[in-house]
Design a protein around this motif. Structure first.
Motif, PDB file in Angstrom:
ATOM      1  N   SER A 435       0.825  -1.211   0.000  1.00  0.00           N
ATOM      2  CA  SER A 435       0.000   0.000   0.000  1.00  0.00           C
ATOM      3  C   SER A 435       0.856   1.256   0.000  1.00  0.00           C
ATOM      4  CB  SER A 435      -0.929   0.006   1.219  1.00  0.00           C
ATOM      5  OG  SER A 435      -1.797  -1.097   1.191  1.00  0.00           O
ATOM      6  N   ILE A 436       1.904   1.259   0.840  1.00  0.00           N
ATOM      7  CA  ILE A 436       2.706   2.477   0.948  1.00  0.00           C
ATOM      8  C   ILE A 436       3.584   2.667  -0.285  1.00  0.00           C
ATOM      9  CG2 ILE A 436       4.796   1.621   2.117  1.00  0.00           C
ATOM     10  CD1 ILE A 436       4.393   4.002   4.071  1.00  0.00           C
ATOM     11  N   VAL A 437       4.053   1.561  -0.887  1.00  0.00           N
ATOM     12  CA  VAL A 437       4.842   1.664  -2.114  1.00  0.00           C
ATOM     13  C   VAL A 437       3.972   2.177  -3.259  1.00  0.00           C
ATOM     14  CG1 VAL A 437       6.057   0.327  -3.885  1.00  0.00           C
ATOM     15  CG2 VAL A 437       6.540  -0.075  -1.467  1.00  0.00           C
ATOM     16  N   ALA A 438       2.708   1.748  -3.288  1.00  0.00           N
ATOM     17  CA  ALA A 438       1.776   2.185  -4.334  1.00  0.00           C
ATOM     18  C   ALA A 438       1.215   3.576  -4.058  1.00  0.00           C
ATOM     19  CB  ALA A 438       0.640   1.184  -4.461  1.00  0.00           C
ATOM     20  N   LYS A 439       1.624   4.187  -2.952  1.00  0.00           N
ATOM     21  CA  LYS A 439       1.132   5.510  -2.546  1.00  0.00           C
ATOM     22  C   LYS A 439      -0.380   5.517  -2.304  1.00  0.00           C
ATOM     23  CE  LYS A 439       5.232   7.422  -3.217  1.00  0.00           C
ATOM     24  NZ  LYS A 439       5.999   6.190  -3.514  1.00  0.00           N
ATOM     25  N   ASP A 440      -0.924   4.333  -1.969  1.00  0.00           N
ATOM     26  CA  ASP A 440      -2.351   4.204  -1.661  1.00  0.00           C
ATOM     27  C   ASP A 440      -2.503   4.330  -0.149  1.00  0.00           C
ATOM     28  OD1 ASP A 440      -5.001   3.620  -1.434  1.00  0.00           O
ATOM     29  OD2 ASP A 440      -4.952   1.776  -2.649  1.00  0.00           O
ATOM     30  N   ARG A 443      -5.709   3.025   1.599  1.00  0.00           N
ATOM     31  CA  ARG A 443      -5.671   1.585   1.790  1.00  0.00           C
ATOM     32  C   ARG A 443      -4.805   1.226   2.998  1.00  0.00           C
ATOM     33  NH1 ARG A 443      -7.909  -3.221   2.071  1.00  0.00           N
ATOM     34  NH2 ARG A 443      -6.520  -4.931   1.466  1.00  0.00           N
ATOM     35  N   PHE A 444      -3.701   1.942   3.187  1.00  0.00           N
ATOM     36  CA  PHE A 444      -2.836   1.705   4.340  1.00  0.00           C
ATOM     37  C   PHE A 444      -3.608   1.934   5.630  1.00  0.00           C
ATOM     38  CE2 PHE A 444       0.160   2.765   7.644  1.00  0.00           C
ATOM     39  CZ  PHE A 444       1.241   1.919   7.419  1.00  0.00           C
ATOM     40  N   ILE A 445      -4.336   3.047   5.715  1.00  0.00           N
ATOM     41  CA  ILE A 445      -5.115   3.359   6.917  1.00  0.00           C
ATOM     42  C   ILE A 445      -6.172   2.281   7.144  1.00  0.00           C
ATOM     43  CG2 ILE A 445      -6.700   5.008   7.960  1.00  0.00           C
ATOM     44  CD1 ILE A 445      -3.831   6.000   7.850  1.00  0.00           C
ATOM     45  N   GLU A 446      -6.810   1.843   6.057  1.00  0.00           N
ATOM     46  CA  GLU A 446      -7.841   0.802   6.161  1.00  0.00           C
ATOM     47  C   GLU A 446      -7.268  -0.496   6.738  1.00  0.00           C
ATOM     48  OE1 GLU A 446     -10.579  -1.886   3.130  1.00  0.00           O
ATOM     49  OE2 GLU A 446      -9.870   0.089   2.472  1.00  0.00           O
ATOM     50  N   ILE A 447      -6.090  -0.905   6.262  1.00  0.00           N
ATOM     51  CA  ILE A 447      -5.450  -2.132   6.753  1.00  0.00           C
ATOM     52  C   ILE A 447      -5.057  -1.973   8.224  1.00  0.00           C
ATOM     53  CG2 ILE A 447      -3.437  -3.641   6.505  1.00  0.00           C
ATOM     54  CD1 ILE A 447      -3.475  -2.915   3.500  1.00  0.00           C
ATOM     55  N   MET A 448      -4.570  -0.801   8.580  1.00  0.00           N
ATOM     56  CA  MET A 448      -4.181  -0.560   9.962  1.00  0.00           C
ATOM     57  C   MET A 448      -5.391  -0.640  10.888  1.00  0.00           C
ATOM     58  SD  MET A 448      -0.929  -0.153  10.379  1.00  0.00           S
ATOM     59  CE  MET A 448      -0.819   0.693  11.952  1.00  0.00           C
ATOM     60  N   LEU A 449      -6.538  -0.133  10.471  1.00  0.00           N
ATOM     61  CA  LEU A 449      -7.757  -0.209  11.280  1.00  0.00           C
ATOM     62  C   LEU A 449      -8.208  -1.658  11.437  1.00  0.00           C
ATOM     63  CD1 LEU A 449      -9.700   2.887   9.873  1.00  0.00           C
ATOM     64  CD2 LEU A 449      -8.604   2.678  12.126  1.00  0.00           C
ATOM     65  N   GLN A 450      -8.092  -2.425  10.333  1.00  0.00           N
ATOM     66  CA  GLN A 450      -8.419  -3.853  10.422  1.00  0.00           C
ATOM     67  C   GLN A 450      -7.487  -4.555  11.401  1.00  0.00           C
ATOM     68  OE1 GLN A 450      -8.139  -5.466   6.491  1.00  0.00           O
ATOM     69  NE2 GLN A 450      -9.847  -4.262   5.656  1.00  0.00           N
ATOM     70  N   LEU A 451      -6.216  -4.252  11.332  1.00  0.00           N
ATOM     71  CA  LEU A 451      -5.213  -4.871  12.197  1.00  0.00           C
ATOM     72  C   LEU A 451      -5.460  -4.516  13.657  1.00  0.00           C
ATOM     73  CD1 LEU A 451      -2.616  -6.549  12.313  1.00  0.00           C
ATOM     74  CD2 LEU A 451      -1.311  -4.449  11.922  1.00  0.00           C
ATOM     75  N   SER A 452      -5.814  -3.264  13.899  1.00  0.00           N
ATOM     76  CA  SER A 452      -6.108  -2.825  15.255  1.00  0.00           C
ATOM     77  C   SER A 452      -7.294  -3.589  15.828  1.00  0.00           C
ATOM     78  CB  SER A 452      -6.400  -1.324  15.270  1.00  0.00           C
ATOM     79  OG  SER A 452      -6.786  -0.894  16.556  1.00  0.00           O
ATOM     80  N   SER A 453      -8.329  -3.782  14.996  1.00  0.00           N
ATOM     81  CA  SER A 453      -9.515  -4.516  15.442  1.00  0.00           C
ATOM     82  C   SER A 453      -9.206  -5.990  15.657  1.00  0.00           C
ATOM     83  CB  SER A 453     -10.630  -4.368  14.399  1.00  0.00           C
ATOM     84  OG  SER A 453     -11.763  -5.138  14.749  1.00  0.00           O
ATOM     85  N   TYR A 454      -8.405  -6.567  14.748  1.00  0.00           N
ATOM     86  CA  TYR A 454      -8.102  -7.999  14.816  1.00  0.00           C
ATOM     87  C   TYR A 454      -7.269  -8.332  16.057  1.00  0.00           C
ATOM     88  CZ  TYR A 454      -6.419 -12.602  13.326  1.00  0.00           C
ATOM     89  OH  TYR A 454      -6.136 -13.947  13.260  1.00  0.00           O
ATOM     90  N   THR A 455      -6.318  -7.473  16.378  1.00  0.00           N
ATOM     91  CA  THR A 455      -5.412  -7.748  17.507  1.00  0.00           C
ATOM     92  C   THR A 455      -5.867  -7.080  18.798  1.00  0.00           C
ATOM     93  OG1 THR A 455      -4.024  -5.836  16.945  1.00  0.00           O
ATOM     94  CG2 THR A 455      -3.449  -7.951  15.948  1.00  0.00           C
TER      95      THR A 455
END
Length: 490
Positions: A435-440, A443-455
């Protein structure tokens, strides 16, 4: 007295005797471009060594051509004596004399060195190939050295890749003005390429600047595999001071630091030759062309900031270790981090692309190995560049933002490892990197929110990324870099 003069290229060479303070000089040179600046420094060093007259006046150097005319045997002899002094590290015969001066050579290492030096290059082999027992034939060897001393110096200097040959076409040594400039990078084979040199393929349109004095240019550059010249051409005095200061510094660190660009990180406040915007010329052994590096004030401040917390002076700090590192890309290609970092600082570029390139390399490894230490230090160098180039008002260190990203990554890692979900953690790391390499960044924030919820882990630093991702990107880099288990296993 008449006042005839001619203009060649961008330097003025006077062909009349100039009366200055009762002394007559028939040559004047000005530092109009770096070639003439370096020639001036080389000339002054040579003239000083041989106690020959000259005079400095602002940006002009006055001297007599008869003192530098290498077509004269006496002058070439003086030139070669200075070569022997300046490039003593190239002179095999000096080592031979030193070893033979000992009454007893009992060290087998010394004897081996003696034999190696007697066959050190073509000219040494020419004169000493028949000497099989050098200790027994000591007097004969010393006699041959004395008889052929100047030839040995000349041929060694001319043909060494660290001597004359490094800077100038050795076939033009000691010759007069040529049709094409004798310096590598400016020299052209006139028998093959003359038509393409001038505008509209007109040979007469080609601009040519070459003088016999260019043979003194090698004396101006620093010694070593990568040679540097500082073109601080405000005046002749400033030129000399800048390059003498550089020489003095490199004499202290040459054995410890082999990469020329590391001088920028070591100097701090003491480097007078980098006190202001200045042009620096780099000549590498493996390349014919000369490289021009513009050292700006902003880069100087960045180098000083990096060195502030690395002042032990023993070349063992985290920054020193980083500058010695290389990262394997393929079997034949390695990323030289020192060169990459220095290039970014000199050209006012962030390290984002370099950091992301290393992340991609780490993700492609099957064994899970990472360049965690290098990435950690690169992120901290990048913080300095962010402050310098983006003019950030507050630092991440002061607000503990970076520590927050590190702590969050450690907490997340423990969660995955305790549940034996290492592959799951690696998958999240790869998604975040992509996500960060693609400058998206969304999407990075979305994945981080998912990770926060999962863990079930809070990421307080994420607020800063949501507010200004570009300005706080190093927080994301820090989190990704610590979301791995390779360092713990080792």
């Amino acid at each position: 007295m008449y006042s005839y003069h001619e203009k060649e290229g961008e330097t003025l060479i006077y062909e009349v005797v100039l009366e200055k303070n009762g002394k007559g000089f028939d040559r004047r040179i000005e530092p109009s471009d770096w070639r003439f600046s370096a020639t001036i420094v080389g000339l002054v060093r040579y003239l000083d060594y041989n106690h020959l007259p000259y005079e400095k006046e602002g940006r002009s150097l006055y001297y007599n051509f008869s003192d530098v005319d290498l077509s004269q045997e006496e002058i070439e002899s003086q030139y070669l004596r200075f070569v022997e002094y300046r490039f003593i590290h190239l002179m095999h015969h000096i080592q031979v004399k030193r070893i033979l001066s000992d009454d007893l050579v009992e060290d087998n290492g010394e004897l081996k060195l003696l034999k190696d030096k007697l066959s050190g290059n073509t000219v040494m082999k020419k004169h000493f190939s028949g000497f099989k027992e050098p200790l027994v034939q000591k007097e004969d060897i010393l006699h041959v050295l004395a008889k052929n001393n100047l030839e040995i110096i000349r041929e060694t200097f001319k043909n060494s890749i660290f001597g004359y040959r490094k800077f100038i076409n050795q076939a033009i040594y000691a010759k007069g003005t040529q049709e094409r400039c004798r310096l590598w990078g400016f020299y052209v084979d006139t028998g093959r390429k003359t038509k393409s040199l001038g505008f509209c393929f007109e040979k007469a349109a080609a601009k040519v600047v070459d003088f016999p004095e260019f043979d003194f240019l090698p004396f101006a550059f620093s010694l070593g595999q990568n040679s540097v010249f500082v073109n601080n051409n405000v005046s002749v005095d400033r030129l000399l001071k800048s390059n003498n200061d550089l020489d003095d510094y490199l004499q202290k660190v040459e054995e410890k630091r082999t990469l020329w660009n590391n001088i920028f990180y070591q100097l701090g406040e003491s480097g007078a030759f980098i006190a202001q915007n200045v042009e620096m010329i780099l000549k590498k052994v493996e390349e014919d062309a000369y490289h021009t590096v513009i050292l700006r004030q902003s880069a100087i401040e960045t180098f000083k900031s990096l060195r502030q917390n690395n002042l032990r002076g023993d070349n063992t700090t985290a920054l020193d270790s980083l500058l010695k590192s290389s990262i394997k890309v393929t079997d034949d290609y390695y990323l030289n981090l020192s060169e990459e970092i220095t290039d970014c600082i000199l050209n006012e570029k962030l390290l984002d692309d370099l950091i992301e390139k290393i992340f991609k390399l780490d993700n492609s490894k099957k064994d899970g190995a990472t360049n965690g230490f290098q990435l950690k230090q690169l992120i901290r160098v990048n913080l300095v560049l962010y402050r310098q180039l983006k003019k950030l008002e507050e630092t991440m260190e002061e607000k503990n933002y970076l520590n927050g990203a590190y702590s969050a990554a450690q907490t997340t890692k423990r969660y995955f490892l305790e549940k034996n979900l290492e592959n799951k953690m690696k998958g999240y790391r790869q998604k975040l990197t992509s996500s960060i390499v693609a400058k998206d960044y969304d999407r990075f924030i979305e994945i981080m929110l998912q990770l926060s919820s999962y863990t079930e882990t809070a990421f307080p630093f994420l607020h800063h990324l949501i507010k200004d991702f570009e300005g706080n990107k190093n927080l994301a880099y820090e989190f990704i870099n610590n979301l791995n288990n390779f360092q713990d296993r080792n």
